[in-house]
Design an enzyme around this catalytic site. Sequence first.
Site, short mmCIF file in Angstrom:
data_model
loop_
_atom_site.label_atom_id
_atom_site.label_comp_id
_atom_site.label_asym_id
_atom_site.label_seq_id
_atom_site.Cartn_x
_atom_site.Cartn_y
_atom_site.Cartn_z
N HIS A 50 29.05 31.31 67.78
CA HIS A 50 30.07 30.31 67.50
C HIS A 50 31.43 30.94 67.82
O HIS A 50 31.60 32.16 67.70
CB HIS A 50 29.98 29.95 66.02
CG HIS A 50 30.84 28.81 65.56
ND1 HIS A 50 32.20 28.92 65.39
CD2 HIS A 50 30.52 27.54 65.23
CE1 HIS A 50 32.68 27.76 64.97
NE2 HIS A 50 31.68 26.90 64.86
N ASP A 69 27.08 36.61 60.96
CA ASP A 69 27.57 35.26 60.69
C ASP A 69 26.39 34.47 60.12
O ASP A 69 25.47 34.10 60.84
CB ASP A 69 28.09 34.63 61.99
CG ASP A 69 28.41 33.14 61.84
OD1 ASP A 69 28.12 32.56 60.78
OD2 ASP A 69 28.93 32.56 62.81
N GLN A 72 24.87 29.35 59.47
CA GLN A 72 23.75 28.43 59.71
C GLN A 72 22.46 28.90 59.05
O GLN A 72 21.46 28.18 59.05
CB GLN A 72 23.52 28.28 61.23
CG GLN A 72 24.67 27.64 61.96
CD GLN A 72 24.90 26.19 61.55
OE1 GLN A 72 23.98 25.51 61.08
NE2 GLN A 72 26.12 25.72 61.72
N LYS A 82 28.07 24.33 54.38
CA LYS A 82 26.84 24.25 55.16
C LYS A 82 25.62 24.23 54.25
O LYS A 82 24.50 24.08 54.71
CB LYS A 82 26.70 25.45 56.10
CG LYS A 82 27.90 25.72 56.98
CD LYS A 82 27.91 24.87 58.22
CE LYS A 82 28.90 25.44 59.24
NZ LYS A 82 29.40 24.41 60.16
N CYS A 125 31.48 24.29 69.39
CA CYS A 125 32.25 25.54 69.24
C CYS A 125 31.43 26.73 69.71
O CYS A 125 31.50 27.82 69.14
CB CYS A 125 32.70 25.75 67.80
SG CYS A 125 33.90 24.51 67.26
#
Lengths: 422, 149
Positions: free
Chosen positions: A139, A216, A219, A242, A380
């Site tokens: 991302h 990261d 997700q 999220k 993104c």
Amino acid sequence: MTATPTIDGSQPVSAAPTLDVEAVRREFPILERLIGKARLVYLDNAASTQRPLAVLDAERDFETHAYSNVHRGVHTLSQEATEAYEGARERVRRFLGAADAREVIFLRGTTEAINLVAQSYGRAEVSAGDNMVVSEMEHHSNIVPWQMLCQERGAELRVLPMDDDGELILEELDRLLDERTRIVAVGAVSNALGTINPIAEIARRVHDAGAVLVVDGAQAVPHQQVDVQAMGADFFAFSAHKVYGPSGVGALWGRRELLEAMPPWQGGGSMIQSVRFDQTTYAPLPAKFEAGTPEIVGAVGLAAALDFVDRWGMEAISAHETRLLERACAQLDDLPGVRRIGNARRRASVLSFLLDGIHAHDVGTLLDRDGIAVRAGHHCAQPVMQHYGVASTTRASFGIYNTEEEVDRLVEAVRRTQEFFA
Amino acid sequence: MDDLRALYQEVILDHYKRPRHFGALEEANRRAEGTNPLCGDQITVYAKVEDGVIRDVSFEGMGCAISTASASLMTEALSGKTLEEAARMHSVFHRLLTAGDEVPDIEGLGKLEVLAGVRDFPVRIKCATLAWHALRAALEQSDEPVTTE
């Protein structure tokens, strides 16, 4: 008790419990919403999940009865607010499998967390001639902060490529890592492709090279049990919105010895021990990285969201979403003129696709007229789009409250979109 | 589906599938890129301008039905127009897309009127204006790539 799958996939999903989706849906009044004449089918979960009553009520209850600023007052409300806020920190620690709640820093979200690592750890550790690695499927929030850092320090930003299925080519990582590599930053799950990356395997290679691994996790948190220690991350970032929590709050977890050694990022109230014009000393963790009044209500909402997820069980959620993903993939694969993007062996419930001769934006507009909320664009993740030679895709992403009937409605709406443009 | 048919009129679908004046213009003396950061679409507009008149204009790039049809219709409408006429048409077109409930004065817009349906889809207005923004940059001979932001 069956083993819960870990984020690195070292244990397979086995005999996962089923989920009472109708009961789940009753916790989300927004799902009753009509879009035009059609009932909402919300498939934009990878952008933001909806919030259950448990989260909305927890926030409202806190705001109605216990809200005040934290960490300062000796009055009752301040103590209660502080307890709620620090309770949320402990809740996040437990959710992440971290050793110590002081390793959990509340921030605005994943983006701010990555920027913190880039600007505090990165500036301290990366010098001219050093290099760092990000993956091709990141991302933008896990690319741009590092580009800015590398430009500022005169360091090289290296890119770990992926193959056409959307899997990282790990052999290439060994080629990219050298004694000047300081940081590797990789997403646990790709927001554009759904790929679940083998974080534990990547961590071993990164640590062998003497670098640190920034994960990261935005997700990953809604789909799979996270254990930051087992996966071998050095930093892990995620956002509440999220995972059925509010927007505007998230957390950074970092290994304590790294956080201890890092310089503060933003200066201000709360992050100090004492301030004098000739010398200011900083507060210990986690306050050192939480300048200013934090998003107190958001932290309370985040804790409630994690309780919600645990109440239904991550294993059941993950298995449910996988069933939906498989159903959607199978049905879309049966339609001519549909090309799915990303076919990694291990995927979270993110489905990116293209329709021959129809732009994603037009698909998004037509699906919306059927009440179906999907994402149309580059998500993104423009380097991912560049890999496949497209500007954009349509993305459907499934959450705890989606149903098989909704998958069928998606597929039917895709078919009608094709007819419309035929 | 009625509002969809209003948005995606036959003329629009036709220009989407068979865009006119598509491709680089070899004799162009003006050129600019436009980007829609929302979807990542990019368009390049070429123009040949002589004595204050747009002798020829073309475009290339990937886009949705709305942005492609709008670009195609724009190139048809502007060939042979003076720079003043082009500027006027741009402002009238802008009025068409942003008018509220009142009926806008869109005298002289011709076929471009088919894009009026975009008004009811606010997030798609930038798709319809992308080519026009690029054209204006080209005519102003700006060297900077333009965006719809």
